[in-house]
Design a protein around this motif. Structure first.
Motif, PDB file in Angstrom:
ATOM      1  N   LYS A  52       0.815  -1.215   0.000  1.00 41.32           N
ATOM      2  CA  LYS A  52       0.000   0.000   0.000  1.00 41.32           C
ATOM      3  C   LYS A  52       0.850   1.266   0.000  1.00 41.32           C
ATOM      4  N   HIS A  53       1.976   1.211   0.678  1.00 41.72           N
ATOM      5  CA  HIS A  53       2.813   2.409   0.822  1.00 41.72           C
ATOM      6  C   HIS A  53       4.225   1.999   1.217  1.00 41.72           C
ATOM      7  N   PHE A  54       5.117   2.946   1.216  1.00 36.37           N
ATOM      8  CA  PHE A  54       6.500   2.661   1.630  1.00 36.37           C
ATOM      9  C   PHE A  54       6.532   2.110   3.045  1.00 36.37           C
ATOM     10  N   ASN A  55       7.376   1.113   3.248  1.00 40.34           N
ATOM     11  CA  ASN A  55       7.607   0.538   4.570  1.00 40.34           C
ATOM     12  C   ASN A  55       9.091   0.243   4.699  1.00 40.34           C
ATOM     13  N   HIS A  56       9.739   0.840   5.689  1.00 37.89           N
ATOM     14  CA  HIS A  56      11.199   0.741   5.762  1.00 37.89           C
ATOM     15  C   HIS A  56      11.668  -0.681   6.056  1.00 37.89           C
ATOM     16  N   ILE A  57      10.900  -1.433   6.855  1.00 37.92           N
ATOM     17  CA  ILE A  57      11.321  -2.805   7.166  1.00 37.92           C
ATOM     18  C   ILE A  57      11.315  -3.650   5.896  1.00 37.92           C
ATOM     19  N   HIS A  58      10.257  -3.542   5.121  1.00 38.61           N
ATOM     20  CA  HIS A  58      10.182  -4.310   3.884  1.00 38.61           C
ATOM     21  C   HIS A  58      11.268  -3.864   2.907  1.00 38.61           C
ATOM     22  N   TYR A  59      11.541  -2.578   2.860  1.00 37.24           N
ATOM     23  CA  TYR A  59      12.601  -2.071   1.985  1.00 37.24           C
ATOM     24  C   TYR A  59      13.940  -2.703   2.338  1.00 37.24           C
ATOM     25  N   PHE A  60      14.240  -2.805   3.633  1.00 41.42           N
ATOM     26  CA  PHE A  60      15.502  -3.409   4.058  1.00 41.42           C
ATOM     27  C   PHE A  60      15.572  -4.890   3.690  1.00 41.42           C
ATOM     28  N   VAL A  61      14.444  -5.586   3.807  1.00 37.63           N
ATOM     29  CA  VAL A  61      14.424  -7.036   3.665  1.00 37.63           C
ATOM     30  C   VAL A  61      14.240  -7.462   2.211  1.00 37.63           C
ATOM     31  N   ASP A  62      13.421  -6.720   1.482  1.00 36.56           N
ATOM     32  CA  ASP A  62      13.066  -7.122   0.117  1.00 36.56           C
ATOM     33  C   ASP A  62      14.126  -6.739  -0.908  1.00 36.56           C
ATOM     34  N   THR A  63      15.015  -5.838  -0.533  1.00 37.83           N
ATOM     35  CA  THR A  63      16.038  -5.369  -1.479  1.00 37.83           C
ATOM     36  C   THR A  63      17.438  -5.565  -0.900  1.00 37.83           C
ATOM     37  N   PRO A  64      17.769  -6.790  -0.454  1.00 37.34           N
ATOM     38  CA  PRO A  64      19.111  -6.996   0.099  1.00 37.34           C
ATOM     39  C   PRO A  64      20.164  -6.689  -0.952  1.00 37.34           C
ATOM     40  N   GLY A  65      21.203  -6.038  -0.525  1.00 39.92           N
ATOM     41  CA  GLY A  65      22.221  -5.593  -1.468  1.00 39.92           C
ATOM     42  C   GLY A  65      21.914  -4.196  -1.960  1.00 39.92           C
ATOM     43  N   ALA A  66      20.734  -4.003  -2.546  1.00 43.20           N
ATOM     44  CA  ALA A  66      20.376  -2.671  -3.043  1.00 43.20           C
ATOM     45  C   ALA A  66      20.213  -1.689  -1.897  1.00 43.20           C
ATOM     46  N   ALA A  67      19.487  -2.090  -0.851  1.00 44.07           N
ATOM     47  CA  ALA A  67      19.318  -1.201   0.295  1.00 44.07           C
ATOM     48  C   ALA A  67      20.662  -0.895   0.939  1.00 44.07           C
ATOM     49  N   ASP A  68      21.498  -1.922   1.075  1.00 42.47           N
ATOM     50  CA  ASP A  68      22.815  -1.724   1.669  1.00 42.47           C
ATOM     51  C   ASP A  68      23.623  -0.708   0.857  1.00 42.47           C
ATOM     52  N   ARG A  69      23.574  -0.846  -0.466  1.00 40.10           N
ATOM     53  CA  ARG A  69      24.335   0.064  -1.330  1.00 40.10           C
ATOM     54  C   ARG A  69      23.749   1.470  -1.312  1.00 40.10           C
ATOM     55  N   THR A  78       9.536   3.225  -3.290  1.00 35.12           N
ATOM     56  CA  THR A  78      10.371   4.369  -2.937  1.00 35.12           C
ATOM     57  C   THR A  78      11.575   3.893  -2.132  1.00 35.12           C
ATOM     58  N   THR A  79      12.735   4.496  -2.356  1.00 37.40           N
ATOM     59  CA  THR A  79      13.886   4.184  -1.511  1.00 37.40           C
ATOM     60  C   THR A  79      13.732   4.910  -0.178  1.00 37.40           C
ATOM     61  N   TYR A  80      14.441   4.436   0.824  1.00 38.65           N
ATOM     62  CA  TYR A  80      14.294   5.048   2.150  1.00 38.65           C
ATOM     63  C   TYR A  80      14.761   6.500   2.127  1.00 38.65           C
ATOM     64  N   ILE A  81      15.879   6.760   1.486  1.00 38.96           N
ATOM     65  CA  ILE A  81      16.389   8.132   1.470  1.00 38.96           C
ATOM     66  C   ILE A  81      15.382   9.073   0.812  1.00 38.96           C
ATOM     67  N   ASP A  82      14.728   8.621  -0.259  1.00 38.82           N
ATOM     68  CA  ASP A  82      13.730   9.458  -0.930  1.00 38.82           C
ATOM     69  C   ASP A  82      12.445   9.580  -0.119  1.00 38.82           C
ATOM     70  N   ALA A  83      12.145   8.593   0.722  1.00 37.23           N
ATOM     71  CA  ALA A  83      10.945   8.653   1.551  1.00 37.23           C
ATOM     72  C   ALA A  83      11.099   9.615   2.721  1.00 37.23           C
ATOM     73  N   LEU A  84      12.330   9.849   3.132  1.00 34.64           N
ATOM     74  CA  LEU A  84      12.576  10.693   4.301  1.00 34.64           C
ATOM     75  C   LEU A  84      12.491  12.173   3.938  1.00 34.64           C
ATOM     76  N   PRO A  85      12.175  13.034   4.924  1.00 35.21           N
ATOM     77  CA  PRO A  85      11.994  14.459   4.647  1.00 35.21           C
ATOM     78  C   PRO A  85      13.322  15.189   4.504  1.00 35.21           C
TER      79      PRO A  85
END
Length: 319
Positions: free
Chosen positions: A146-163, A196-203
């Motif tokens: 439904k919307h950005f979720n930081h936990i899912h972003y970390f888990v669903d994009t291993p490697g990409a989130a780290d980079r 959305t990436t976490y950095i782009d989701a943040l204000p």
């Protein structure tokens, strides 16, 4: 920081860094993500001056403490082993444990598994393990449709989130610290769409310094995470279902050690992750609740944002 000792030790297979000051009964301060021992910089000196031995470690995979690349090495059994190993290394039978976020959950796990090694708990923001029949990563994935979720972003994009985070540590840490403060409503990041990436989701943030964070203080975090990367910290999230499985065996039990709680009125965790009226349910999870205190005009990282009030309350509880 005059008089503080930076120490390194081999504990539970890790190269562990911790900061120590003072003599007396042991108080261990445990940070969350994306923090380090430095998040307790305002509390270490005053607590030591009050007659305690204070130890603030970098937790597994964060700061200057090593961590495996495999997220399965971040389950409850490993983390509890880190804490009992730290006590053994320090030559102490038990300690008062205080923590925030993942650090506090680690202290709760220790209190369930080894209550004889916990003199008391002083919890900040996170009141208990919130029971759920559905695993946390399943819940995060459902929200992420439904919307950005930081936990899912970390888990669903291993490697990409780290980079993503490693490529812009200063921007990520600055934005996240601001988003978790009382100057922003963190749940507004949920307005961002899936993908959305976490950095782009943040204000965007006002320029530093802020009343509770200077450019130099931010640089302590930037330097450590630039050196270590973010994989260790993200592995704590990737192991959340493993920890959920571990906790099933004691999820319906209460802790038995003296328990104190400090919360803030604008904390996102109290608002969104512990159900309705979590403070009213403290005694459902802790058998010896001694005191509860709520601080005004503070967000999630109260020990920095409201340093004097947090420290004074911790000292009152310790006394």
């Amino acid at each position: 920081m005059v008089g503080w000792s930076h120490r390194y030790a081999k504990i539970n297979g890790l190269d562990v860094h911790y900061v120590e000051e003072g003599e007396g009964p042991l108080v261990v301060l445990l940070h969350g993500f994306p923090h380090t021992w430095f998040s307790w910089r305002h509390q270490i000196g005053p607590i030591a001056a009050a007659g305690f031995r204070v130890v603030a470690p970098d937790m597994r995979g964060m700061g200057r403490t090593s961590g495996p690349a495999d997220h399965r090495e971040y389950g409850v059994d490993r983390i509890v082993g880190d804490l009992t190993g730290l006590l053994d290394h320090l030559g102490e039978e038990k300690a008062v444990f205080s923590g925030l976020d993942f650090g506090l959950f680690a202290a709760y796990d220790l209190a369930y598994h080894h209550p004889e090694r916990v003199a008391a708990l002083i919890g900040l923001e996170n009141p208990f393990f919130t029971p759920s029949p559905v695993s946390p990563l399943t819940l995060a994935a459902k929200q992420a449709r439904k919307h950005f979720n930081h936990i899912h972003y970390f888990v669903d994009t291993p490697g990409a989130a780290d980079r993503d985070l490693a490529a812009a540590p200063r921007e990520f840490l600055r934005k996240l610290f601001y988003a978790l403060s009382s100057d922003y409503h963190y749940l507004d990041v949920w307005r961002k769409p899936p993908g959305t990436t976490y950095i782009d989701a943040l204000p965007e943030t006002p320029p530093l310094p802020w009343p509770w964070l200077t450019e130099l203080e931010l640089e302590f975090y930037v330097a450590d995470y630039s050196r270590s990367g973010f994989t260790g910290g993200l592995n704590w999230y990737r192991a959340m279902d493993l920890s959920w499985e571990y906790r099933k065996s004691y999820g319906d039990r209460k802790t038995t050690v003296p328990y104190y709680f400090i919360g803030s009125e604008q904390d996102v965790d109290l608002e969104a992750w512990h159900g309705t009226d979590p403070l009213d349910r403290l005694r459902d999870h802790h058998g010896d609740v001694r005191a509860v205190r709520m601080l005004k005009n503070a967000g999630h990282m109260m020990q920095m944002e409201k340093a004097e009030e947090t420290t004074a309350t911790m000292l009152e509880f310790l006394s």
